[in-house]
Motif scaffolding. Structure first.
Motif, PDB file in Angstrom:
ATOM      1  N   ASN A 199       0.831  -1.215   0.000  1.00 47.30           N
ATOM      2  CA  ASN A 199       0.000   0.000   0.000  1.00 47.30           C
ATOM      3  C   ASN A 199       0.865   1.264   0.000  1.00 47.30           C
ATOM      4  O   ASN A 199       0.406   2.339   0.382  1.00 47.30           O
ATOM      5  CB  ASN A 199      -0.917   0.008   1.227  1.00 47.30           C
ATOM      6  N   CYS A 201       2.081   3.165  -2.367  1.00 43.60           N
ATOM      7  CA  CYS A 201       1.651   4.267  -3.245  1.00 43.60           C
ATOM      8  C   CYS A 201       0.551   5.089  -2.579  1.00 43.60           C
ATOM      9  O   CYS A 201       0.561   6.326  -2.653  1.00 43.60           O
ATOM     10  CB  CYS A 201       1.182   3.720  -4.589  1.00 43.60           C
ATOM     11  N   GLU A 202      -0.380   4.408  -1.924  1.00 46.43           N
ATOM     12  CA  GLU A 202      -1.458   5.121  -1.225  1.00 46.43           C
ATOM     13  C   GLU A 202      -0.914   5.816   0.030  1.00 46.43           C
ATOM     14  O   GLU A 202      -1.226   6.977   0.305  1.00 46.43           O
ATOM     15  CB  GLU A 202      -2.580   4.151  -0.835  1.00 46.43           C
ATOM     16  N   LYS A 203      -0.073   5.104   0.776  1.00 50.30           N
ATOM     17  CA  LYS A 203       0.435   5.621   2.048  1.00 50.30           C
ATOM     18  C   LYS A 203       1.240   6.896   1.876  1.00 50.30           C
ATOM     19  O   LYS A 203       1.119   7.836   2.683  1.00 50.30           O
ATOM     20  CB  LYS A 203       1.295   4.545   2.720  1.00 50.30           C
ATOM     21  N   SER A 207       1.330   7.488  -6.281  1.00 50.20           N
ATOM     22  CA  SER A 207       0.659   7.145  -7.528  1.00 50.20           C
ATOM     23  C   SER A 207       0.872   8.233  -8.571  1.00 50.20           C
ATOM     24  O   SER A 207       0.816   9.435  -8.265  1.00 50.20           O
ATOM     25  CB  SER A 207      -0.839   6.943  -7.297  1.00 50.20           C
TER      26      SER A 207
END
Length: 385
Positions: A199, A201-203, A207
């Motif tokens: 996770n 890229c989200e954290k 992205s």
């Protein structure tokens, strides 16, 4: 063939005493001993602490958990501890009767152990994993320079350098040494480039960004702060599309984090902290390259891990690594050690369409199997002489 290796420390997640020592040097020393052990009898003497004799895969760890005198203890690493360990090394040599001894990494204990080999007329070689030039431009490592002065004045010392650039630096600092006494065996890695889901890229809002990793202990020698300065010289559009993720144990009391905070770049330059061998694969899986502004490296294990993933490396053209990793389809070189030139190299990296398959194929030379074969060939030639 019996090979006795000697090191102060290694990295191995299964050995409690060394499970936290995740450094490129600690990892590659353990791997050399392991892969040699697949072709020969491999013994490893470790100086940092007392250890019971044990077998770890294809390595026999030499037992040192006994007293050579009543005062012997491993609670304090003082001069007496070093002398006692050297005595244990001599006992190990007598017991094992090795065909050759390979010293890894520099230090006071190593030099006492070399004296044992000289006294007993046992062939030995010193593998230099990190050479520090006298004209270094970073703090610390003064003790290394002091040790090097003593070591490189040993008559007819035989050396393995882990990169061509390192050999050249040794000869520049010690021109009286014969080039024939220094053999280059480039580092290898057994790193498997698994694509790991995460996770991240989200954290960290990665992205649709180009991600550069900067991997290694946070220390002046590795010069991570220059990457912070160079980032600020990039065009604004690039700054908005690039993120640098710093992975490594902080040994500068927060200086890197402070420089990021002062530049107000916390969203773009992200310090993660120390990351283990498996966790780092999640970062390689979402990255597009490595930035390595180090003042001194051997042949960077992080760089070899990066190219195994098919990712390019940004570094300075005078890095020891640059002469071996010298393909412009694999590396992006900053031509001089200025912030602007490092920024220019980042721009070229950003704009270039890198061929992942080409880099992956290129990386296959830097395998542990090839490296171990080179070591075995070197040992065989030394013993035969």
């Amino acid at each position: 063939m019996k090979v006795l290796s000697m090191a102060w420390t290694i990295y191995d997640s299964r050995i409690k005493e060394f499970s936290k020592n995740y450094t490129g040097g600690g990892l590659v020393i353990k791997n050399i001993c392991e892969y040699i052990g697949r072709k020969a009898e491999s013994y490893l003497f470790i100086g940092k602490c007392w250890l019971s004799e044990q077998t770890v895969d294809n390595i026999t760890i030499v037992g040192t958990d006994f007293k050579v005198n009543e005062e012997d203890t491993d609670q304090v690493r003082d001069e007496q501890y070093i002398k006692n360990m050297a005595q244990k090394f001599e006992l190990a040599v007598k017991k094992i009767n090795p065909d050759i001894v390979n010293f890894h990494g520099i230090g006071e204990l190593m030099q006492l152990c070399i004296e044992v080999c000289i006294k007993k007329n046992i062939p030995y070689v010193y593998t230099d994993h990190l050479f520090i030039s006298r004209d270094k431009k970073f703090g610390q490592y003064n003790k290394n320079i002091e040790w090097q002065e003593k070591l490189y004045h040993i008559p007819d010392l035989k050396v393995i350098a882990v990169s061509t650039g390192m050999k050249n630096k040794i000869l520049q600092n010690f021109p009286f040494i014969s080039s024939n006494n220094i053999t280059v065996i480039q580092n290898g890695t057994d790193f498997i480039p698994d694509l790991k889901a995460s996770n991240l890229c989200e954290k960290y809002a990665l992205s649709n960004k180009k991600v550069l990793l900067c991997v290694g202990t946070i220390v002046e020698r590795k010069n991570q702060i220059q990457a912070v300065r160079a980032f600020q010289l990039l065009p604004e559009a690039m700054q908005n599309n690039i993120k640098i993720v710093f992975c490594g144990l902080d040994s500068m009391n927060g200086a890197l984090q402070e420089s990021i905070h002062y530049a107000k770049l916390q969203d773009s330059l992200i310090y993660i902290g120390a990351v283990n061998n498996e966790e780092i694969k999640k970062y390689y899986s979402i990255a597009q390259g490595l930035i390595m502004p180090s003042y001194a490296e051997g042949l960077s294990i992080a760089a070899l891990e990066t190219i195994a993933y098919g990712l390019p490396v940004i570094m300075f053209s005078d890095s020891e690594c640059a002469m071996d990793l010298n393909d412009e389809e694999v590396v992006c070189l900053a031509k001089e050690r200025s912030d602007q030139e490092l920024a220019n190299a980042m721009i070229r990296w950003y704009q270039k369409d890198w061929d992942k398959n080409y880099i992956t194929e290129y990386s296959k030379y830097y395998s542990m199997e090839r490296m171990a074969e080179d070591y075995i060939r070197y040992y065989t030639e030394r013993i035969s002489k």
